[in-house]
Design a protein around this motif. Structure first.
Motif, mmCIF file in Angstrom:
data_model
loop_
_atom_site.group_PDB
_atom_site.id
_atom_site.type_symbol
_atom_site.label_atom_id
_atom_site.label_comp_id
_atom_site.label_asym_id
_atom_site.label_seq_id
_atom_site.Cartn_x
_atom_site.Cartn_y
_atom_site.Cartn_z
ATOM 1 N N VAL A 1 -34.439 6.002 -8.506
ATOM 2 C CA VAL A 1 -36.101 6.298 -8.230
ATOM 3 C C VAL A 1 -36.069 4.645 -8.252
ATOM 4 O O VAL A 1 -36.488 4.816 -9.605
ATOM 5 N N ASN A 2 -36.956 4.225 -7.754
ATOM 6 C CA ASN A 2 -37.325 3.103 -8.288
ATOM 7 C C ASN A 2 -37.083 2.044 -8.946
ATOM 8 O O ASN A 2 -36.390 1.422 -9.807
ATOM 9 N N GLY A 3 -35.106 2.061 -8.691
ATOM 10 C CA GLY A 3 -34.343 1.176 -9.324
ATOM 11 C C GLY A 3 -33.977 1.651 -10.491
ATOM 12 O O GLY A 3 -32.953 0.881 -11.939
ATOM 13 N N GLN A 4 -34.642 2.806 -11.132
ATOM 14 C CA GLN A 4 -33.833 2.657 -12.336
ATOM 15 C C GLN A 4 -32.819 4.663 -12.262
ATOM 16 O O GLN A 4 -33.323 5.535 -10.874
ATOM 17 N N LEU A 5 -32.159 4.653 -12.883
ATOM 18 C CA LEU A 5 -31.414 6.338 -12.671
ATOM 19 C C LEU A 5 -32.959 7.192 -13.286
ATOM 20 O O LEU A 5 -33.170 6.642 -13.683
ATOM 21 N N ALA A 6 -32.319 8.235 -12.559
ATOM 22 C CA ALA A 6 -33.082 9.608 -12.969
ATOM 23 C C ALA A 6 -31.521 10.411 -12.962
ATOM 24 O O ALA A 6 -30.763 10.633 -13.464
ATOM 25 N N LYS A 7 -32.907 11.491 -13.523
ATOM 26 C CA LYS A 7 -32.410 12.473 -13.976
ATOM 27 C C LYS A 7 -32.876 13.979 -12.570
ATOM 28 O O LYS A 7 -34.251 13.393 -12.187
#
Length: 149
Positions: free
Chosen positions: A38-44
């Motif tokens: 999400v928005n270039g970052q890994l997410a949970k």
């Protein structure tokens, strides 16, 4: 719960509602494997998603990048689910290029011209090489390791 009043939503639930994955647990599993950002970052899976966020995911072998257009509290029909996101032009081009490559790629089975012989083919081969029992089966002419001959 009115879908217009939602400001945030869990990522795994949104992916399920937008019909990217068949079940919510599959969506959570893909997120946990690091295949969704999400928005270039890994997410949970519990990450709060808002309208305007960019979600990059992979469906099978196809990577997709979408911008969140709406949030829905329930999974609906496909036409409604498609209104929840807008795919980026780069993602559409990459997806079409991958589809074209799959279309042009040779089928692995096409490399096998004849494949494994059928029972009928094996009988014909045996008949030509005089090994078949129907042609008199020349048992005495087969190779032997004895010195007597």
């Amino acid at each position: 719960m009115n879908p217009n009043t939602l400001e945030t939503m869990r990522l795994d639930k949104w992916l399920w509602c937008a019909r990217f994955y068949k079940t919510r647990s599959l969506a959570a599993e893909e997120i946990a494997r690091g295949r969704v950002t999400v928005n270039g970052q890994l997410a949970k899976p519990a990450r709060d998603l808002r309208c305007g966020d960019t979600v990059a995911l992979r469906q099978g072998t196809v990577p997709r990048t979408v911008v969140v257009q709406g949030l829905s509290g329930a999974r609906g029909p496909a036409p409604v689910a498609q209104q929840l996101y807008a795919e980026t032009p780069d993602s559409i081009a990459a997806r079409e290029q991958a589809a074209e490559q799959r279309r042009l790629a040779p089928e692995p089975a096409a490399a096998l011209h004849e494949g494994r012989p059928t029972k009928r083919d094996r009988r014909a081969i045996d008949k030509v090489s005089n090994k078949g029992s129907n042609t008199g089966g020349h048992w005495g002419t087969r190779w032997s390791a004895s010195i007597d001959e």
